[in-house]
Design a protein around this motif. Sequence first.
Motif, mmCIF file in Angstrom:
data_model
loop_
_atom_site.group_PDB
_atom_site.id
_atom_site.type_symbol
_atom_site.label_atom_id
_atom_site.label_comp_id
_atom_site.label_asym_id
_atom_site.label_seq_id
_atom_site.Cartn_x
_atom_site.Cartn_y
_atom_site.Cartn_z
ATOM 1 N N UNK A 1 -3.299 12.522 14.213
ATOM 2 C CA UNK A 1 -2.346 12.462 13.097
ATOM 3 C C UNK A 1 -1.907 11.039 12.781
ATOM 4 N N UNK A 2 -2.776 10.083 13.070
ATOM 5 C CA UNK A 2 -2.577 8.693 12.666
ATOM 6 C C UNK A 2 -3.947 8.146 12.243
ATOM 7 N N UNK A 3 -3.961 6.894 11.809
ATOM 8 C CA UNK A 3 -5.231 6.282 11.395
ATOM 9 C C UNK A 3 -6.110 5.862 12.574
ATOM 10 N N UNK A 4 -5.674 6.180 13.777
ATOM 11 C CA UNK A 4 -6.523 5.939 14.949
ATOM 12 C C UNK A 4 -6.916 7.260 15.598
ATOM 13 N N UNK A 5 -7.128 8.282 14.786
ATOM 14 C CA UNK A 5 -7.459 9.590 15.348
ATOM 15 C C UNK A 5 -8.930 9.734 15.711
ATOM 16 N N UNK A 6 -9.766 8.785 15.317
ATOM 17 C CA UNK A 6 -11.164 8.742 15.737
ATOM 18 C C UNK A 6 -11.539 7.284 15.990
#
Length: 262
Positions: A140-145
């Motif tokens: 649920x953030x821009x670092x989820x992958x």
Amino acid sequence: MFYTGLCSVTFRELSPQAIVEATVKAQIDAIEWGGDVHVPPGDAVLAAEVRRMTESAGLRVSSYGSYYRAGCFHGAEADFEAVLVSARSLGAPIIRVWAGDKGAAETDETRFRAIVEDVQLMAARAEALGIDIAFEYHGNTLTDTPESALRLLGEVNRANVRCYWQSDNMRNVMDEIEAIGRLTPYLAHVHVFHYNGGHQKPLAEGREEWNRYIRAFEGQSRDFYLLLEFVRGGSVDQLVRDAATLKALVNGAASSDAVLDF
């Protein structure tokens, strides 16, 4: 080089002094102090006192675990200047932040650009104080992958902006090791825990996976911390056992029968 540590959020109900005592008991190196309970943003006096008690116990401050969400300009958590005040007074070399409040697939380009610009401003302010910024590696953030984290890091393009890593029990071990390899150039610290079936387990039960993860970090050129985050039952005794497992793993003793948890 690997160092060991504890995230203070593991024991939100304990006082800072009690957390210092638990960390000493576990014989680990450092504490990441959380900004939600133990070191609130903007309270420089409290941060200085927490720093004093940490260092007086022979421990280090690894980082300041803030709950600042980049690009979310509302509420008290949006005050990055207050975060900086506490981080500086705490003597934290790294501030952990969150990359927005939605996953990459749910974030449009306008929102993405706003987050990038906010992080660049944060990085400039922090750099002037000799402090790095690092993203929580989280859903649920821009670092989820790994892909979305690398895109964000590339677009921000600041030398003092890095990223944490933590395992995701929805991914298999080989995918996690591949992600570590891709993120290693940007690695700040690692949050260490072991879940199975959605339940917190002793780290000893994840020994095989964590041995592989730690070996995958060996190409990292910077010193960094392996920070225990949450333990089964919120128990200090469990922290001591998990810390023994972690230290054995770091020392290459992952297969030792001396590291057991009952």
